[in-house]
Write an enzyme that holds these catalytic residues in place. Structure first.
Site: not given
Lengths: 398, 398
Positions: A240-241, A237, A233
């Site tokens: 992606k950023n 995240e 998780h």
């Protein structure tokens, strides 16, 4: 942790059958007071592992029967201390009203509680805003609320996987804990899935340059006791950023610079650094990235068609809570105009990886309710915002 | 800022001549109360610059006459709130007794106040230790005390250089401020001097790989309005640490890995990262590096033969205060088993670089005097220690 609808249904059925909480209805306030007097029992990931291997369903149920209520009651007491304006929003009413229903209803509603709480904040912001003291209190509370929620789902899930009918991800798993989590494969997995989304949107994606350094068993792969879904998780995240920043900063025509990842296992810490050259952000922007109230993402469509949490801008603060849950952490360090390093820490030694749980106490009551404080510095103290858990901190602190 | 004995003597002479503070003797407590009611006037580096260019000696004197007393009185009020055990040490008595003397004596004694305060802490630690609440209060206080001291020396020095006989470092300087500080040359200077010490001790030293990125005026050298001596102080300290770590970790026989330095000028921040491969430290060790009480350095000989501050282990917390003084900051990010990044931030825009000054207020009084708080988390909250300024934070927070 990924808790499926099926898991929830199973939990509801179990509790409904046993009728353990039948008398709860109608005596809510008294029960709430009663259970909030107990301090949550923080477990280490080693204890979860040991109990998953050697415990039995009956003792797990006995433990959960009290512990779930203790954890819920502790945070419910704090909900009642939130700013009246926030409590008056329809979404907040829905969250805090949960406790008036039977536990099976709680569990069902609990599945959407992050989104519902987020909408409460949006409603509040759209009405007339909040003062600084209230905003600090909300930030403090939500970190506690969501980490409590992570812990409750962990307890439920361990019970259901170890002693119920829910299948673990692999035979090696003890509940959702992998006693030999291969960090490299989680990193690769998260990268590939982020890359898939990135390619779909930008038609290109940066490459990854991965370095693994096992300083404890030199040359060996890096394995730790961990909840792989939590680590996934977080990494998903952050990738992606990093990808979005890289492509937005360099454009999609040239070859984008690599995303560099370093994984180091030391004797105490597992450290992961994700280093991008996506242009970075200034300190004033950085401090807002972990702020629930300042999420800049537009609210997602409320028709339930999107993935949970998408669009609330809660990716970073929730990832940090997943890291902190077993005494790890997450920091962002940015150079404005150049790029950002995201640093994740996890305890390498499973007996040291204990749950971090909020405790309802005179301290938390005071921190949640006190008014704005007189300044003790001429300016907001720089360098504090992203790490702040203390609502009395000036929200503008970088 | 380098304030020489000569500067001090000049200040003493000036104040003694003007007799501005003659009536001060004997009415200390009343004056103290009076001046501590005023809030210190925080100046931006731009205001320092403008006044240095266009102001005059008379108005500077008028401003200083009140402002020096306001800043001293604000921090003296807080000194009186320190734990009685600390105040009872001979060194602390010497510091707090200062205010009973005339200002020229204060200024003279002021020159050694960091060392004297440090010795007070050592005396306290050697006696019977301190409880956690007291320790937090001391950490909170010392950050305030030393940043106040930096600010007072800045005020004095600007007056003496701009309107007195003290010569600036170069004709371009306005007092100790360089309106076009060449960051690269300060970095090179600090590196060379740290390298000199390193070579002398280890007979070798790591190389530096320096990247400069000016994102505002592409391709141009990076210039900012800054106090070069402050930046030098910070960089010299961090280079010494990076070199020592590198050579202790890799040994002196092989070629040590480079120390990488990135300097980036963005529209808001000037960011500097010093990246070493010196093996890093765990999060539990990192949190202590900024703690005045946990300085692991042995006390230096008290015969005055060593350089100021050497051996007190205050290099990092004081460097952070130099960075924070004009709203910058300093962080360490470490990967245990691999290496450490030291990140320094400074405001790139001079009107935004305002002094951060402690204000004596109900908040500071409460933070300095309150007893240990009931826990609001099951465990010390991870990831907070090195950035903590709040004495109520658990000192074990990583």
């Amino acid at each position: 942790m990924i808790t499926t609808q099926k898991t929830m249904a199973k939990a509801q059925a179990m509790f409904a059958t046993r009728r353990a909480l039948g008398p709860f209805v109608g005596t809510v306030a008294k029960k709430l007071d009663h259970y909030s007097q107990f301090q949550p029992s923080s477990l280490s990931i080693q204890q979860y592992l040991d109990f998953g291997r050697n415990g039995n369903a009956a003792s797990s149920f006995e433990f959960l029967r009290k512990e779930l209520l203790v954890r819920l009651a502790n945070i419910m007491q704090e909900i009642s201390l939130l700013p009246p304006k926030l409590l008056a929003t329809p979404s907040s009413k829905m969250v805090s009203g949960c406790f008036n229903d039977q536990l099976q209803v709680i569990l069902k509603r609990h599945a959407h509680v992050v989104e519902t709480m987020a909408e409460g904040l949006i409603e509040l912001r759209e009405s007339d805003g909040v003062d600084i003291a209230a905003e600090r209190g909300i930030q403090y509370f939500l970190d506690r609320f969501y980490i409590n929620r992570i812990s409750i789902r962990m307890l439920q899930n361990q019970h259901l996987v170890v002693f119920g009918n829910v299948l673990p991800e692999s035979p090696r798993h003890v509940g959702c804990i992998d006693p030999a989590c291969d960090v490299e494969s989680v990193v690769l997995d998260a990268f590939e899935n982020a890359k898939f989304l990135c390619d779909r949107y930008y038609l290109t994606s940066p490459m990854m340059k991965l370095e693994m350094h096992n300083m404890v068993e030199k040359g060996s792969p890096i394995n730790i006791v961990a909840v792989p879904s939590h680590l996934y998780h977080i990494m998903f995240e952050l990738f992606k950023n990093a990808m979005r920043a890289t492509l937005e900063f360099h454009g999609v025509d040239d070859d984008p610079p690599d995303i560099k990842v370093y994984v180091v296992k030391g004797s105490e810490d597992l450290s992961i650094k994700i280093s991008d050259r996506g242009g970075g952000v200034s300190r004033t922007v950085l401090e807002r990235l972990f702020n629930y109230m300042y999420s800049t993402a537009p609210p997602p469509p409320r028709d339930g068609t999107q993935a949970p949490l998408a669009g609330y801008g809660y990716g970073l603060p929730l990832s940090r809570l997943y890291a902190r849950y077993f005494q790890g952490d997450l920091f962002l360090v940015s150079m404005e105009g150049y790029g950002t390093d995201a640093c994740i820490y996890m305890k390498a030694v499973p007996v040291e990886a204990s749950e971090v749980l909020p405790i309802y106490s005179t301290s938390s009551r005071r921190l949640l309710t006190q008014a704005a404080q007189v300044a003790d510095w001429s300016h907001p103290i720089p360098g504090q915002g992203q790490n702040s858990r203390d609502p009395r901190r000036n929200p503008n602190c970088a």
